[in-house]
Design an enzyme around this catalytic site. Structure first.
Site, PDB file in Angstrom:
ATOM      1  N   SER A   1       0.839  -1.194   0.000  1.00 59.93           N
ATOM      2  CA  SER A   1       0.000   0.000   0.000  1.00 59.93           C
ATOM      3  C   SER A   1       0.880   1.253   0.000  1.00 59.93           C
ATOM      4  CB  SER A   1      -0.968  -0.045   1.177  1.00 59.93           C
ATOM      5  OG  SER A   1      -1.920   0.991   1.110  1.00 59.93           O
TER       6      SER A   1
ATOM      7  N   GLU B   1      -8.868  -4.404  -5.198  1.00 57.55           N
ATOM      8  CA  GLU B   1      -8.213  -3.325  -4.455  1.00 57.55           C
ATOM      9  C   GLU B   1      -9.217  -2.315  -3.901  1.00 57.55           C
ATOM     10  OE1 GLU B   1      -5.207  -2.941  -3.553  1.00 57.55           O
ATOM     11  OE2 GLU B   1      -3.882  -4.047  -4.901  1.00 57.55           O
TER      12      GLU B   1
ATOM     13  N   HIS C   1      -7.573  -5.156  -0.669  1.00 55.53           N
ATOM     14  CA  HIS C   1      -6.348  -4.366  -0.564  1.00 55.53           C
ATOM     15  C   HIS C   1      -5.588  -4.757   0.705  1.00 55.53           C
ATOM     16  CE1 HIS C   1      -3.676  -0.934  -0.919  1.00 55.53           C
ATOM     17  NE2 HIS C   1      -3.983  -0.567   0.314  1.00 55.53           N
TER      18      HIS C   1
END
Length: 542
Positions: A193, A328, A449
């Site tokens: 991330s 995501e 995600h």
């Protein structure tokens, strides 16, 4: 012969004491936690580039977990952390003096707003320590404390202090890791991330040249606009006003006020400064993050658009892996639940348009045209409702993640160089997918995600039932890929093709709970629409 429980190692700043531990898989290692790599950024150092710590002579106790820098922790829903959070963790099998271990350095995620390197909850290296590696992680400043940016050169707060913290940590690793049994000439940088976006920034910033030798950017790049690269906004004044500032609005007076404000008030204010228009029209995920610095200093980290920096990247001759997950955009459901507001704004289809990134006025007819195109791409003839959000999550997955990932891959290919570029598509869903559980996303398809990190690091919320379980098999699969890349410089997957051509689709290693195989990136058809929109708007793709 029994070994001493405690172990002392010398660093450039002074001796540190670690202790011997055993992973849940029965592997013995030496643990060092919370070693200072920078001076506490308090007072006049708050918001500024990091400074090396003072040297010490007494042995520093590095056997205890260190709190993060101040953050709002979504898991416990309160502000936690300390301003003296610039600490580093090292986990090593043994203190070798020859045949050093390859080094794997992790940068934690959290949208540049939150997160920690602490192994006590999420980032315990037990799985990775099955391999012949030294594992390193560290804290860095986030939110306003790490990314406040002021225009006035005289105050010397151009922004990106958090990225500069990371760079100082990488320098510490390069200079000290040999004392912990690690090879300073074989360092692989990886992150998830915001950690993945940080990895990409280090790949393109000259300030990090030579500090590592391979890289893995997971679910994030510097080209992920709206959270990994911010346009300049008056966030500093907004934060100060919420904290009680009543000054004239000059950078000097704002900085003086914020240097003396309670850091908890700064963190709390930072959570509340985005307007509904910024969140739901402009799709800004978080306030405060990496920016192009407004003037040049001796510590400038981002001096122009990341797209332009990537064209000249020092790292074009090293091997890199980029990748992301199959859903995501589920991240948006994990944020404060404001689906009804999102839907309200999406009724006006122009708000599907990435007009900030395209440098368009939101009232420009072209913005409406683009918005209609994207609305039809994801919703067809139907209309967004708060009971039908899956297309919206796919839209956000493209906007916030996959379009930027694809552009980063193509940017490296266009730049040339000898470095190989690999791409993966993470679609593993088992009981290890903690964020699906925690945010009640189990009914949505795909891997969320950040899911890949839960197969690399032990956490306190999930575990495997046995060595024969599907969870453990996938942990070892993902650990194997990452460790092979770090140790040997290859992925260990013979069929994994590198991406060499600017022609789409990208080729990806598709990771599922039942195996892995090469596929065309599934998002390709949609991303071609995004590309067409950008080209017709005159925006630079890479």
């Amino acid at each position: 012969m029994s070994l001493e429980k405690f172990v002392t190692v010398n660093t450039q700043h002074g001796p540190v004491k670690g202790d011997r531990r055993t992973t849940i898989l029965g592997m013995d290692y030496i643990n060092f936690q919370g070693i200072p790599y920078m001076k506490a950024p308090v007072g006049k150092l708050r918001f500024r580039a990091p400074v090396e710590p003072e040297k010490w002579t007494e042995t520093f106790d590095a056997t205890q977990d260190c709190p993060p820098f101040p953050i709002y922790d979504m898991m416990v829903q309160k502000i936690v952390g300390i301003e003296d959070g610039g600490r580093i963790n090292v986990f090593t099998k043994e203190l070798r003096s020859t045949n050093f271990y390859p080094v794997l350095v992790y940068i934690h995620g959290g949208g540049f707003q939150t997160g920690t390197s602490s192994p006590s909850l999420f980032n315990c290296p037990d799985y990775l320590l099955q391999k012949e590696l030294v594992i390193v992680s560290f804290n860095y400043r986030v939110g306003a404390l790490g990314f406040l940016s002021l225009d006035d050169p005289s105050v010397d707060v151009p922004g990106n202090a958090g990225l500069k913290d990371q760079r100082m940590a990488l320098k510490w690793i390069k200079e000290n890791i040999k004392n912990f049994g690690g090879d300073p000439d074989n360092i692989t940088l990886f992150g998830t991330s915001a950690g993945g976006a940080s990895v990409h920034y280090h790949l393109i910033s000259e300030k990090s040249k030579g500090l590592f030798h391979r890289a893995i950017a997971m679910s994030g790049t510097s080209l992920n606009m709206n959270w990994a690269h911010h346009p300049r906004r008056n966030y500093a004044e907004r934060i100060a006003r919420l904290c009680g500032y009543e000054g004239d609005g000059s950078d000097k007076s704002i900085l003086e006020f914020l240097e003396n404000a309670d850091f908890e008030k700064i963190v709390e204010a930072s959570e509340n400064i985005l307007t509904d228009e910024e969140k739901f029209q402009e799709h800004v995920v978080f306030a405060n993050g990496p920016v192009v610095e407004p003037y040049i200093t001796d510590h400038t980290f981002i001096h122009k658009s990341p797209i332009l920096m990537a064209r000249e990247a020092w790292s074009k001759d090293i091997d890199v892996i980029f990748g992301g997950t199959s859903n995501e955009g589920l991240l948006m459901k994990s944020l404060p639940n404001e689906d009804s507001k999102r839907v309200q704004y999406l009724q006006d289809f122009k708000n599907f348009s990435p007009f900030v990134d395209l440098n368009l006025d939101k009232n420009d007819p072209k913005a409406k045209e683009i918005g209609n195109t994207l609305k039809e791409l994801f919703y067809g003839a139907t209309t967004p409702t708060d009971s039908y959000m899956l297309p919206y999550y796919y839209y956000q997955g493209d906007l916030q993640f996959w379009h930027g990932i694809q552009r980063a891959v193509l940017s490296r290919i266009k730049a040339g160089g000898k470095g190989k570029t690999f791409t993966y598509y993470f679609n593993i869903v088992t009981e290890m997918n903690i964020f699906k559980k925690f945010f009640k996303n189990e009914n949505f398809p795909g891997a969320e995600h950040g899911a890949c990190a839960t197969y690399l690091f032990k956490n306190n919320f999930t575990t495997f039932s046995s060595f024969e379980s599907i969870e453990f098999k996938n942990i070892m699969k993902v650990v194997g890929i990452i460790s092979n890349f770090a140790i040997y410089g290859h992925t260990g997957v013979d069929e994994w093709e590198e991406n060499k051509s600017l022609e789409l689709p990208l080729r990806c290693l598709h990771l599922t709970k039942d195996g892995m195989q090469m596929i065309d990136l599934p998002e390709t058809a949609r991303l071609k629409v995004w590309d067409k929109i950008y080209r017709e708007a005159g925006a630079v793709l890479y």
